[in-house]
Design an enzyme around this catalytic site. Structure first.
Site, PDB file in Angstrom:
ATOM      1  N   GLY A   1       0.786  -1.229   0.000  1.00 54.25           N
ATOM      2  CA  GLY A   1       0.000   0.000   0.000  1.00 54.25           C
ATOM      3  C   GLY A   1       0.813   1.271   0.000  1.00 54.25           C
ATOM      4  O   GLY A   1       0.248   2.361   0.061  1.00 54.25           O
TER       5      GLY A   1
ATOM      6  N   SER B   1      13.648  -7.340  -4.568  1.00 51.01           N
ATOM      7  CA  SER B   1      14.640  -8.008  -5.411  1.00 51.01           C
ATOM      8  C   SER B   1      15.496  -8.948  -4.567  1.00 51.01           C
ATOM      9  O   SER B   1      16.064  -8.535  -3.550  1.00 51.01           O
ATOM     10  CB  SER B   1      15.530  -6.971  -6.091  1.00 51.01           C
ATOM     11  OG  SER B   1      14.794  -6.210  -7.013  1.00 51.01           O
TER      12      SER B   1
ATOM     13  N   ARG C   1      19.855   5.567  -7.253  1.00 47.50           N
ATOM     14  CA  ARG C   1      19.386   6.177  -8.505  1.00 47.50           C
ATOM     15  C   ARG C   1      20.520   6.336  -9.512  1.00 47.50           C
ATOM     16  O   ARG C   1      20.328   6.116 -10.710  1.00 47.50           O
ATOM     17  CB  ARG C   1      18.714   7.522  -8.185  1.00 47.50           C
ATOM     18  CG  ARG C   1      17.355   7.324  -7.542  1.00 47.50           C
ATOM     19  CD  ARG C   1      16.804   8.539  -6.821  1.00 47.50           C
ATOM     20  NE  ARG C   1      15.551   8.150  -6.162  1.00 47.50           N
ATOM     21  CZ  ARG C   1      14.946   8.838  -5.224  1.00 47.50           C
ATOM     22  NH1 ARG C   1      15.474   9.986  -4.788  1.00 47.50           N
ATOM     23  NH2 ARG C   1      13.812   8.404  -4.691  1.00 47.50           N
TER      24      ARG C   1
ATOM     25  N   ASN D   1      20.554   3.731 -45.530  1.00 45.18           N
ATOM     26  CA  ASN D   1      19.287   4.455 -45.442  1.00 45.18           C
ATOM     27  C   ASN D   1      19.473   5.679 -44.555  1.00 45.18           C
ATOM     28  O   ASN D   1      19.802   5.568 -43.370  1.00 45.18           O
ATOM     29  CB  ASN D   1      18.221   3.524 -44.855  1.00 45.18           C
ATOM     30  CG  ASN D   1      16.859   4.169 -44.780  1.00 45.18           C
ATOM     31  OD1 ASN D   1      16.673   5.103 -44.020  1.00 45.18           O
ATOM     32  ND2 ASN D   1      15.918   3.644 -45.546  1.00 45.18           N
TER      33      ASN D   1
ATOM     34  N   GLY E   1      13.805  -4.820 -36.882  1.00 47.44           N
ATOM     35  CA  GLY E   1      12.586  -5.339 -37.495  1.00 47.44           C
ATOM     36  C   GLY E   1      12.057  -6.535 -36.722  1.00 47.44           C
ATOM     37  O   GLY E   1      12.169  -6.612 -35.497  1.00 47.44           O
TER      38      GLY E   1
ATOM     39  N   GLU F   1      13.499   2.529  -7.613  1.00 46.17           N
ATOM     40  CA  GLU F   1      14.372   3.536  -6.983  1.00 46.17           C
ATOM     41  C   GLU F   1      13.730   4.925  -7.021  1.00 46.17           C
ATOM     42  O   GLU F   1      14.410   5.949  -7.101  1.00 46.17           O
ATOM     43  CB  GLU F   1      15.772   3.580  -7.647  1.00 46.17           C
ATOM     44  CG  GLU F   1      16.470   2.245  -7.765  1.00 46.17           C
ATOM     45  CD  GLU F   1      16.994   1.715  -6.450  1.00 46.17           C
ATOM     46  OE1 GLU F   1      16.436   2.101  -5.401  1.00 46.17           O
ATOM     47  OE2 GLU F   1      17.932   0.917  -6.455  1.00 46.17           O
TER      48      GLU F   1
END
EC number: 1.3.8.5
Length: 413
Positions: A162, A191, A275, A310, A372, A396
């Protein structure tokens, strides 16, 4: 002559190994992408050791760890032999005593081999640092050596079912009874939960709000400590994730880090470094993905010529490299600020985490697009980098919370 389709497919499947070789030897990497630019000779050596380890000990097994959900403890213990189990922990308890910038460089390099495993290692390092920094001498010497060697592993327990972003509202309670605390409640999304040995737990020992929170260190096997089912996740499959449950769990007062009411401050200081660490893991995944895309564009042909011809794809590759470099510079700047104890370090860590995790996910996702349909196959490493670092925008401190921290800093003056 055009190579047979089977030979082409084999070449594309070999792309991760090619990327590892490129990262290790920096052959074929444009100078603008070279992650060693601007580093000291010592930092270049740390980086080379970490890249070598990533290429030889992690990249070849990354897909297997993901598919079979293997927690590669022996591989991590090999990494700990190189000093990667307590990178910014003091040497007197087995740490490497390196700087936050050194740590960022190492985690970026390791993540080119497996972002998921490196991300767990970053959490483990954060936990050991918290014990080293806020623990007394007895606690430091009891816990840190076996954690730095990764004989034992650690988990960070803040989030609850919560209370996620609103961490100060956590409900897990610790009632003082003589020389013990009686701990009740649960933590979510932990973790390593269930597979690790040490749990750094934020719990409520006082009234509501951040000043009522304390920090306890639990050890697996304590009566009343149990775990939920192993979660099925999109990525991060080389590390288990479970709920951690406390039912009248008896914890000695001697396992409390710092004073009562100091827990929220300890948690937030740990997260500043966390972080930077998780942003660094995103950098490594993005770097590897740029190299995979570069390799694919030169090999894959459409309309009679390599995709590398391309111009649209050339422009996208250039944007990916530019965003990667910008993110790397921001992360390293924040790491220096944190190491120096600058007043703006916390907000710079938040900015770096926000920018790097957003941009690096975009880079990996674009690399997948360049592959792709092949990019969507699990034979190709790029899709795993996409899946593994998507969660970096959430944990984090979510990137929405990072924006709140930055905005608050800008507006309070």
């Amino acid at each position: 002559a055009e190579r047979p389709r089977a030979a082409m497919a084999m070449a594309w499947r070999a792309a991760p190994r090619a990327a590892a070789r490129l990262l290790l030897g920096r052959r074929g990497i444009a100078s603008c992408l070279d992650p060693s630019t601007g580093l000291t000779e010592d930092q270049k050596e740390f980086q080379k050791v970490a890249l070598d380890f990533a290429a030889k000990e992690m990249a070849p097994y990354m897909a297997e760890w993901d598919e079979k959900e293997i927690f590669p403890v022996e591989t991590m213990r090999k990494a700990a032999q190189l000093g990667f189990g307590g990178i910014y922990v003091k040497p007197d308890v087995g740490g490497s005593g390196l700087s936050r910038l050194d740590t960022s460089i190492i985690f970026e390099a390791l993540s080119t081999g497996c972002a998921s495993t490196t991300a767990y290692m970053s959490i483990h390092n954060m936990c050991v640092w918290m014990i080293d920094t806020f623990g007394n001498e007895e606690q430091r010497r009891r816990f840190c050596p076996s954690l730095c060697s990764m004989e034992k592993f650690a988990s960070y327990c803040l989030t609850e079912p919560g209370s996620g972003s609103d961490a100060a509202s956590l409900l897990t309670s610790a009632q003082r009874k003589g020389d013990t605390y009686i701990l009740n409640g649960s933590k979510a999304f932990i973790s390593g939960g269930g597979d690790t040995d040490v749990y750094v737990v934020m719990c409520r020992t006082g009234g509501p709000g951040p000043k009522g929170i304390s920090c306890l260190v639990l050890e697996k096997g304590m009566p009343g400590l149990s775990f939920g089912k192993k979660e099925k996740k999109v990525g991060w499959n080389s590390q288990p994730t479970r709920a951690v449950i406390f039912e009248d769990c008896v914890v000695p007062v001697g396992n409390r880090l710092g004073a009562e009411g100091q827990g929220f401050s300890i948690a937030m200081q740990g997260l500043n470094g966390g972080r930077i660490n998780i942003a660094s893991c995103s950098l490594g995944a993005a770097h590897a993905s740029v190299l995979l895309a570069q390799e694919h564009l030169t090999v894959r042909k459409q309309f009679g010529e390599p995709l590398a011809n391309n111009q649209y794809l050339q422009f996208r590759l250039a944007e990916m490299a530019t965003r990667l470099l910008a993110a790397r510079l921001m992360v390293r700047n924040a790491a220096r600020a944190l190491q120096d104890g600058r007043e703006d370090a916390a907000v710079l860590c938040s900015m770096a985490k926000l920018f790097a995790t957003d941009e690096c996910f975009g880079i990996c996702n674009q690399a997948l697009q360049m592959h792709g349909g092949y990019g969507y196959l699990k034979d190709y490493a790029v899709q795993q980098f996409v899946r593994d670092i998507r969660v970096h925008q959430i944990l984090e401190g979510t990137n929405e919370v990072m924006r709140m921290i930055v905005a608050r800093n800008l507006l309070q003056g």
